[in-house]
Design a protein around this motif. Structure first.
Motif, PDB file in Angstrom:
ATOM      1  N   ILE A 109      -1.632  -9.813 -78.190  1.00 18.21           N
ATOM      2  CA  ILE A 109      -0.461  -9.676 -77.297  1.00 18.21           C
ATOM      3  C   ILE A 109      -1.002  -8.750 -76.319  1.00 18.21           C
ATOM      4  O   ILE A 109      -0.701  -9.175 -75.005  1.00 18.21           O
ATOM      5  CB  ILE A 109       0.810  -9.014 -77.940  1.00 18.21           C
ATOM      6  N   GLY A 110      -1.759  -7.688 -76.474  1.00 19.03           N
ATOM      7  CA  GLY A 110      -2.134  -6.819 -75.178  1.00 19.03           C
ATOM      8  C   GLY A 110      -3.264  -7.561 -74.631  1.00 19.03           C
ATOM      9  O   GLY A 110      -3.119  -7.539 -73.439  1.00 19.03           O
ATOM     10  N   LEU A 111      -4.082  -8.170 -74.997  1.00 16.84           N
ATOM     11  CA  LEU A 111      -4.990  -9.248 -74.181  1.00 16.84           C
ATOM     12  C   LEU A 111      -4.455  -9.886 -73.542  1.00 16.84           C
ATOM     13  O   LEU A 111      -4.810 -10.075 -72.141  1.00 16.84           O
ATOM     14  CB  LEU A 111      -6.132  -9.683 -75.028  1.00 16.84           C
ATOM     15  N   ALA A 112      -3.455 -10.779 -74.011  1.00 14.74           N
ATOM     16  CA  ALA A 112      -2.795 -11.794 -73.257  1.00 14.74           C
ATOM     17  C   ALA A 112      -1.787 -11.120 -72.122  1.00 14.74           C
ATOM     18  O   ALA A 112      -1.593 -11.741 -71.188  1.00 14.74           O
ATOM     19  CB  ALA A 112      -1.665 -12.642 -74.348  1.00 14.74           C
ATOM     20  N   LEU A 136     -12.820  -9.425 -71.186  1.00 16.35           N
ATOM     21  CA  LEU A 136     -13.538  -9.652 -70.070  1.00 16.35           C
ATOM     22  C   LEU A 136     -13.689 -11.382 -69.661  1.00 16.35           C
ATOM     23  O   LEU A 136     -13.749 -11.993 -68.691  1.00 16.35           O
ATOM     24  CB  LEU A 136     -14.780  -8.826 -69.872  1.00 16.35           C
ATOM     25  N   LYS A 137     -14.358 -11.959 -70.668  1.00 16.92           N
ATOM     26  CA  LYS A 137     -14.477 -13.622 -70.738  1.00 16.92           C
ATOM     27  C   LYS A 137     -12.898 -13.862 -70.387  1.00 16.92           C
ATOM     28  O   LYS A 137     -12.979 -15.144 -69.645  1.00 16.92           O
ATOM     29  CB  LYS A 137     -14.624 -13.798 -72.197  1.00 16.92           C
ATOM     30  N   ALA A 138     -11.939 -13.703 -71.012  1.00 16.31           N
ATOM     31  CA  ALA A 138     -10.632 -14.298 -70.504  1.00 16.31           C
ATOM     32  C   ALA A 138     -10.412 -14.091 -69.242  1.00 16.31           C
ATOM     33  O   ALA A 138      -9.859 -14.912 -68.515  1.00 16.31           O
ATOM     34  CB  ALA A 138      -9.631 -14.092 -71.577  1.00 16.31           C
ATOM     35  N   ALA A 139     -10.548 -12.886 -68.679  1.00 19.28           N
ATOM     36  CA  ALA A 139     -10.328 -12.640 -67.162  1.00 19.28           C
ATOM     37  C   ALA A 139     -11.235 -13.553 -66.398  1.00 19.28           C
ATOM     38  O   ALA A 139     -10.466 -14.107 -65.482  1.00 19.28           O
ATOM     39  CB  ALA A 139     -10.434 -11.135 -66.977  1.00 19.28           C
ATOM     40  N   GLU A 140     -12.433 -13.525 -66.975  1.00 23.27           N
ATOM     41  CA  GLU A 140     -13.351 -14.526 -65.901  1.00 23.27           C
ATOM     42  C   GLU A 140     -12.891 -15.912 -66.011  1.00 23.27           C
ATOM     43  O   GLU A 140     -12.867 -16.549 -64.604  1.00 23.27           O
ATOM     44  CB  GLU A 140     -14.720 -14.622 -66.563  1.00 23.27           C
ATOM     45  N   ALA A 164      -9.739 -16.995 -66.309  1.00 25.07           N
ATOM     46  CA  ALA A 164      -8.548 -17.165 -65.903  1.00 25.07           C
ATOM     47  C   ALA A 164      -8.678 -16.699 -64.218  1.00 25.07           C
ATOM     48  O   ALA A 164      -7.723 -16.975 -63.295  1.00 25.07           O
ATOM     49  CB  ALA A 164      -7.443 -16.178 -66.173  1.00 25.07           C
ATOM     50  N   GLY A 165      -9.870 -16.187 -63.687  1.00 27.70           N
ATOM     51  CA  GLY A 165     -10.154 -15.911 -62.366  1.00 27.70           C
ATOM     52  C   GLY A 165      -9.556 -14.821 -61.909  1.00 27.70           C
ATOM     53  O   GLY A 165      -9.072 -14.766 -60.671  1.00 27.70           O
ATOM     54  N   VAL A 166      -9.241 -13.812 -62.971  1.00 28.50           N
ATOM     55  CA  VAL A 166      -8.720 -12.557 -62.335  1.00 28.50           C
ATOM     56  C   VAL A 166      -9.442 -11.486 -62.863  1.00 28.50           C
ATOM     57  O   VAL A 166      -8.948 -10.310 -63.041  1.00 28.50           O
ATOM     58  CB  VAL A 166      -7.325 -12.418 -63.182  1.00 28.50           C
ATOM     59  N   ALA A 167     -10.771 -11.441 -63.060  1.00 27.39           N
ATOM     60  CA  ALA A 167     -11.672 -10.256 -63.372  1.00 27.39           C
ATOM     61  C   ALA A 167     -11.573  -9.117 -62.229  1.00 27.39           C
ATOM     62  O   ALA A 167     -11.896  -8.080 -62.651  1.00 27.39           O
ATOM     63  CB  ALA A 167     -13.044 -10.737 -63.592  1.00 27.39           C
TER      64      ALA A 167
END
Length: 281
Positions: free
Chosen positions: A16-19, A45-49, A51-54
């Motif tokens: 949940i925290g990552l999401a 960090l991979k999920a942020a990349e 999603a385009g929100v890094a």
């Protein structure tokens, strides 16, 4: 130009925290994603990349059981970003066992992470949230409303969190800070997997509690087979940060609403005992 609002989220290495970190960044927030071990930040960090929100996510180390470290982290965030608009208390740890077979140290450890960690981070954040008229969103659990077999220490901590936040909410409101708790049900995340439970060993050591524990584990595994995704459970957190006035208690699914309603309408406790008693038979 007005600087983006800043939110600090604890326990963002998975689940949940990552999401929630990805969700708040997508919603335009500067997101301070904290975790006890920043060596586990790769998935975030991979999920942020992806999603385009890094560029909106900053990872920081934060151990919620280290009071001095908590204060230093919050002060650093405000020094770097000029403000703190919201806190999402998400860090937590499960603890499975019944009290006769658990040590007091086991119980204290569960309380330290799940309750005192929430208290410490909230306490450190409140001066900054008063300044911004901000929000405290705390991820509790349906286990913060309904006590569950073999989760005595965990549920005790979550009950304590809800009592703490329910008591704090009207006081915080007088200084412009909204307080809410979010109650997920089963979530398909690493939270349960991170327990590293050896089920055969647990059953072998359970003695007279072995039949009840076996029934409970089978029922729990089945419930997690129909769990929400972390993103589904995190969506109400993002909503609570953006609506005009969030409610105090927020469930993440209809199942969770129905489950929590059992205890809220259960004046003598018999409905909950009948329900949870069926899990261990």
């Amino acid at each position: 130009m007005t600087s983006p609002k800043t939110v600090l989220i604890t326990g963002t290495s998975s689940g949940i925290g990552l999401a929630a970190a990805i969700g708040t960044a997508r919603a335009g927030w500067t997101t301070i994603a904290t975790m006890r071990d920043t060596g586990k930040a790769e998935a975030l960090l991979k999920a942020a990349e992806d999603a385009g929100v890094a560029d909106r996510i900053q990872v920081k180390r934060l151990d919620v059981t280290d009071a001095a470290g908590v204060t230093a982290c919050l002060d650093e965030v405000v020094a770097e970003h000029g403000r703190l608009d919201a806190l999402v208390n998400n860090a937590g740890a499960a603890q499975v066992g019944t009290i006769e077979q658990s040590s007091l140290d086991d119980v204290r450890a569960a309380m330290e992470v799940n309750f005192f960690g929430v208290v410490a981070v909230t306490r450190a954040a409140l001066p900054h949230l008063r300044a911004s008229k901000g929000r405290v969103i705390t991820v509790s659990s349906v286990g913060g409303a309904v006590g569950q077999p073999f989760n005595e220490a965990y549920c005790a901590a979550k009950f304590a969190v809800e009592g703490f936040m329910q008591s704090l909410a009207p006081v915080a409101a007088t200084v412009g800070v909204d307080v809410s708790v979010v109650e997920p049900g089963a979530v398909a995340s690493e939270f349960v997997a991170n327990l590293g439970l050896d089920v055969p060993a647990l059953l072998a050591a359970a003695g007279p509690y072995s039949p009840a524990l076996d029934a409970y584990i089978k029922r729990t595994l089945q419930s997690f087979g129909n769990a929400q995704t972390p993103a589904e459970a995190a969506a109400p957190i993002v909503d609570a940060l953006t609506v005009d006035r969030p409610p105090f208690r927020i469930q993440t699914s209809q199942w969770a609403r129905d489950f929590v309603a059992t205890t809220l309408a259960d004046v003598d406790g018999s409905a909950v005992q009948t329900l949870t008693g069926s899990w261990v038979r």
